[in-house]
Design a protein around this motif. Structure first.
Motif, PDB file in Angstrom:
ATOM      1  N   ARG A   1       0.546 -21.510   3.269  1.00  0.00           N
ATOM      2  CA  ARG A   1       1.207 -20.669   4.268  1.00  0.00           C
ATOM      3  C   ARG A   1       0.577 -20.804   5.652  1.00  0.00           C
ATOM      4  NH1 ARG A   1       1.136 -15.123   0.625  1.00  0.00           N
ATOM      5  NH2 ARG A   1       2.462 -15.868  -1.099  1.00  0.00           N
ATOM      6  N   GLY A   2      -0.287 -21.775   5.835  1.00  0.00           N
ATOM      7  CA  GLY A   2      -0.996 -21.900   7.097  1.00  0.00           C
ATOM      8  C   GLY A   2      -0.179 -22.574   8.179  1.00  0.00           C
ATOM      9  N   ILE A   3      -0.678 -22.488   9.410  1.00  0.00           N
ATOM     10  CA  ILE A   3      -0.004 -23.107  10.550  1.00  0.00           C
ATOM     11  C   ILE A   3      -1.012 -23.961  11.314  1.00  0.00           C
ATOM     12  CG2 ILE A   3       1.699 -21.261  10.784  1.00  0.00           C
ATOM     13  CD1 ILE A   3       0.027 -20.159  13.094  1.00  0.00           C
ATOM     14  N   GLY A   4      -0.508 -24.990  11.959  1.00  0.00           N
ATOM     15  CA  GLY A   4      -1.338 -25.851  12.781  1.00  0.00           C
ATOM     16  C   GLY A   4      -1.018 -25.656  14.250  1.00  0.00           C
ATOM     17  N   ILE A   5      -2.044 -25.435  15.071  1.00  0.00           N
ATOM     18  CA  ILE A   5      -1.888 -25.264  16.506  1.00  0.00           C
ATOM     19  C   ILE A   5      -2.666 -26.395  17.170  1.00  0.00           C
ATOM     20  CG2 ILE A   5      -2.195 -23.706  18.472  1.00  0.00           C
ATOM     21  CD1 ILE A   5      -2.395 -21.401  16.396  1.00  0.00           C
ATOM     22  N   MET A   6      -1.947 -27.392  17.632  1.00  0.00           N
ATOM     23  CA  MET A   6      -2.593 -28.604  18.126  1.00  0.00           C
ATOM     24  C   MET A   6      -3.519 -29.159  17.046  1.00  0.00           C
ATOM     25  SD  MET A   6      -3.438 -27.569  22.093  1.00  0.00           S
ATOM     26  CE  MET A   6      -4.035 -29.217  22.468  1.00  0.00           C
ATOM     27  N   GLY A   7      -3.096 -28.945  15.801  1.00  0.00           N
ATOM     28  CA  GLY A   7      -3.859 -29.411  14.646  1.00  0.00           C
ATOM     29  C   GLY A   7      -2.929 -29.583  13.466  1.00  0.00           C
ATOM     30  N   GLY A   8      -3.483 -29.783  12.282  1.00  0.00           N
ATOM     31  CA  GLY A   8      -2.655 -30.024  11.105  1.00  0.00           C
ATOM     32  C   GLY A   8      -2.997 -29.114   9.947  1.00  0.00           C
ATOM     33  N   PHE A   9      -1.953 -28.706   9.209  1.00  0.00           N
ATOM     34  CA  PHE A   9      -2.123 -27.886   8.009  1.00  0.00           C
ATOM     35  C   PHE A   9      -1.276 -28.540   6.929  1.00  0.00           C
ATOM     36  CE2 PHE A   9      -4.105 -23.637   7.528  1.00  0.00           C
ATOM     37  CZ  PHE A   9      -3.974 -23.501   6.167  1.00  0.00           C
ATOM     38  N   ASP A  10      -1.912 -29.334   6.074  1.00  0.00           N
ATOM     39  CA  ASP A  10      -1.207 -30.162   5.101  1.00  0.00           C
ATOM     40  C   ASP A  10      -0.739 -29.330   3.913  1.00  0.00           C
ATOM     41  OD1 ASP A  10      -0.226 -32.143   3.512  1.00  0.00           O
ATOM     42  OD2 ASP A  10      -2.064 -33.322   3.425  1.00  0.00           O
ATOM     43  N   SER A  11       0.544 -29.436   3.583  1.00  0.00           N
ATOM     44  CA  SER A  11       1.108 -28.661   2.464  1.00  0.00           C
ATOM     45  C   SER A  11       1.657 -29.544   1.353  1.00  0.00           C
ATOM     46  CB  SER A  11       2.228 -27.750   2.980  1.00  0.00           C
ATOM     47  OG  SER A  11       3.290 -28.511   3.531  1.00  0.00           O
ATOM     48  N   ARG A  12       1.270 -30.821   1.319  1.00  0.00           N
ATOM     49  CA  ARG A  12       1.846 -31.740   0.325  1.00  0.00           C
ATOM     50  C   ARG A  12       1.454 -31.404  -1.107  1.00  0.00           C
ATOM     51  NH1 ARG A  12       0.106 -37.370   2.926  1.00  0.00           N
ATOM     52  NH2 ARG A  12      -1.659 -36.036   3.513  1.00  0.00           N
ATOM     53  N   ALA A  13       0.364 -30.656  -1.297  1.00  0.00           N
ATOM     54  CA  ALA A  13      -0.065 -30.295  -2.652  1.00  0.00           C
ATOM     55  C   ALA A  13       0.648 -29.062  -3.173  1.00  0.00           C
ATOM     56  CB  ALA A  13      -1.577 -30.056  -2.675  1.00  0.00           C
ATOM     57  N   GLU A  14       1.494 -28.470  -2.352  1.00  0.00           N
ATOM     58  CA  GLU A  14       2.166 -27.228  -2.749  1.00  0.00           C
ATOM     59  C   GLU A  14       3.111 -27.476  -3.917  1.00  0.00           C
ATOM     60  OE1 GLU A  14       4.039 -23.485  -0.307  1.00  0.00           O
ATOM     61  OE2 GLU A  14       4.542 -25.499   0.368  1.00  0.00           O
TER      62      GLU A  14
ATOM     63  N   GLY B   1      -8.060 -29.402  11.312  1.00  0.00           N
ATOM     64  CA  GLY B   1      -7.170 -29.713  10.203  1.00  0.00           C
ATOM     65  C   GLY B   1      -7.577 -29.062   8.908  1.00  0.00           C
ATOM     66  N   VAL B   2      -6.573 -28.702   8.118  1.00  0.00           N
ATOM     67  CA  VAL B   2      -6.774 -28.194   6.762  1.00  0.00           C
ATOM     68  C   VAL B   2      -5.995 -29.108   5.822  1.00  0.00           C
ATOM     69  CG1 VAL B   2      -6.431 -26.285   5.165  1.00  0.00           C
ATOM     70  CG2 VAL B   2      -7.088 -25.813   7.536  1.00  0.00           C
ATOM     71  N   ASP B   3      -6.696 -29.727   4.902  1.00  0.00           N
ATOM     72  CA  ASP B   3      -6.083 -30.689   3.988  1.00  0.00           C
ATOM     73  C   ASP B   3      -6.180 -30.152   2.564  1.00  0.00           C
ATOM     74  OD1 ASP B   3      -5.025 -32.966   2.828  1.00  0.00           O
ATOM     75  OD2 ASP B   3      -6.908 -34.075   2.881  1.00  0.00           O
ATOM     76  N   VAL B   4      -5.040 -29.957   1.911  1.00  0.00           N
ATOM     77  CA  VAL B   4      -4.993 -29.456   0.541  1.00  0.00           C
ATOM     78  C   VAL B   4      -4.455 -30.574  -0.345  1.00  0.00           C
ATOM     79  CG1 VAL B   4      -4.150 -27.650  -0.999  1.00  0.00           C
ATOM     80  CG2 VAL B   4      -4.477 -27.155   1.433  1.00  0.00           C
ATOM     81  N   LYS B   5      -5.210 -30.932  -1.383  1.00  0.00           N
ATOM     82  CA  LYS B   5      -4.788 -32.042  -2.235  1.00  0.00           C
ATOM     83  C   LYS B   5      -5.083 -31.737  -3.693  1.00  0.00           C
ATOM     84  CE  LYS B   5      -9.188 -34.401  -1.355  1.00  0.00           C
ATOM     85  NZ  LYS B   5      -9.824 -35.586  -0.771  1.00  0.00           N
ATOM     86  N   ARG B   6      -4.340 -32.393  -4.580  1.00  0.00           N
ATOM     87  CA  ARG B   6      -4.549 -32.286  -6.021  1.00  0.00           C
ATOM     88  C   ARG B   6      -5.242 -33.555  -6.506  1.00  0.00           C
ATOM     89  NH1 ARG B   6      -1.148 -28.407  -8.662  1.00  0.00           N
ATOM     90  NH2 ARG B   6       0.394 -27.480  -7.255  1.00  0.00           N
ATOM     91  N   ARG B   7      -6.234 -33.359  -7.388  1.00  0.00           N
ATOM     92  CA  ARG B   7      -6.914 -34.509  -7.974  1.00  0.00           C
ATOM     93  C   ARG B   7      -7.322 -34.198  -9.399  1.00  0.00           C
ATOM     94  NH1 ARG B   7     -11.740 -36.722  -4.399  1.00  0.00           N
ATOM     95  NH2 ARG B   7     -11.738 -38.215  -6.125  1.00  0.00           N
ATOM     96  N   ASP B   8      -7.388 -35.255 -10.228  1.00  0.00           N
ATOM     97  CA  ASP B   8      -7.872 -35.100 -11.589  1.00  0.00           C
ATOM     98  C   ASP B   8      -9.349 -34.730 -11.565  1.00  0.00           C
ATOM     99  OD1 ASP B   8      -5.432 -35.779 -12.720  1.00  0.00           O
ATOM    100  OD2 ASP B   8      -5.891 -37.920 -12.652  1.00  0.00           O
ATOM    101  N   ARG B   9      -9.810 -34.101 -12.622  1.00  0.00           N
ATOM    102  CA  ARG B   9     -11.219 -33.703 -12.690  1.00  0.00           C
ATOM    103  C   ARG B   9     -12.154 -34.897 -12.715  1.00  0.00           C
ATOM    104  NH1 ARG B   9      -8.604 -29.541 -15.176  1.00  0.00           N
ATOM    105  NH2 ARG B   9      -9.371 -27.457 -14.676  1.00  0.00           N
ATOM    106  N   ASP B  10     -11.730 -35.997 -13.300  1.00  0.00           N
ATOM    107  CA  ASP B  10     -12.617 -37.144 -13.454  1.00  0.00           C
ATOM    108  C   ASP B  10     -12.570 -38.111 -12.288  1.00  0.00           C
ATOM    109  OD1 ASP B  10     -13.355 -36.194 -15.934  1.00  0.00           O
ATOM    110  OD2 ASP B  10     -11.777 -37.287 -16.966  1.00  0.00           O
ATOM    111  N   SER B  11     -11.750 -37.817 -11.272  1.00  0.00           N
ATOM    112  CA  SER B  11     -11.605 -38.758 -10.148  1.00  0.00           C
ATOM    113  C   SER B  11     -12.517 -38.368  -8.998  1.00  0.00           C
ATOM    114  CB  SER B  11     -10.158 -38.799  -9.683  1.00  0.00           C
ATOM    115  OG  SER B  11      -9.738 -37.536  -9.216  1.00  0.00           O
TER     116      SER B  11
END
Length: 199
Positions: A156-169, A189-199
């Motif tokens: 639910r974040g916003i970017g102001i002259m920046g980035g708020f990544d929502s691809r993991a939503e 910037g705020v980067d949200v990502k999904r990853r496996d536990r072993d990666s």
């Protein structure tokens, strides 16, 4: 119990039954011979830990058996509580801060990065509440959030002259906790990502 790796936790009857379901499907599909099935089923019946059960299914073609990996993962993300105090804030000013490993998180966690970086790895933490509200403030800095594949994620974040990544939503597994990421990124910037536990 909370200091153990997920696979070191003792197996429950539900874990053993889940493994039997997979083994049965593998025998039906021809991935296991009846003899192999019998050997593994007997081993599952006396398995002590989730790691013991994992060894019985790790080499099976789960997708070909019509079983999703998330349904048989023995390291599912769960909500529980060891009684430890959860981490409620992580701040980096002209530096770095990391939250992860076996840390406990509760209902709220505030991350602030001012000309610095905050890394929040939620793959192996102890979730003590069904919903974690992650409040991010990135000012000329960066916040990196890593979540496991089976949790629900809302951004639910916003970017102001920046980035708020929502691809993991997106939705997660039924019964798994949810992570709600809010806040703002000002020239950062705020980067949200999904990853496996072993990666």
């Amino acid at each position: 119990m909370s200091d153990l790796e997920p696979r070191e936790v003792r197996a429950s009857d539900a874990d053993r039954e889940q493994t039997h379901t997979v083994l049965s499907a593998a025998m039906t599909a021809g991935a296991l011979t009846p003899e192999e099935y019998s050997q593994r089923a007997n081993a599952a019946a006396v398995a002590r830990t989730r790691a013991d059960l994992d060894m019985l299914t790790h080499d099976l073609p789960l997708e070909q058996l019509g079983v999703r990996p998330a349904e048989v993962s023995l390291a599912k993300t769960r909500v529980n509580s060891s009684g430890r105090s959860p981490i409620t804030s992580a701040t980096a000013i002209f530096g770095g801060r990391r939250v992860g490993g076996r840390a406990a998180v509760g209902t709220s966690l505030t991350a602030t990065a001012i000309m610095g970086g905050v890394e929040i790895d939620l793959r192996d933490v102890e979730y003590t509440a069904p919903v974690l509200e992650l409040h991010c403030r990135a000012i000329m800095g960066g916040i990196e959030v890593t979540v496991p594949h089976d949790v629900t994620v809302e951004v639910r974040g916003i970017g102001i002259m920046g980035g708020f990544d929502s691809r993991a939503e997106g939705p997660g597994r039924d019964g798994a906790p949810a992570v709600v990421v809010s806040g703002f990124a000002l020239m950062g910037g705020v980067d949200v990502k999904r990853r496996d536990r072993d990666s």
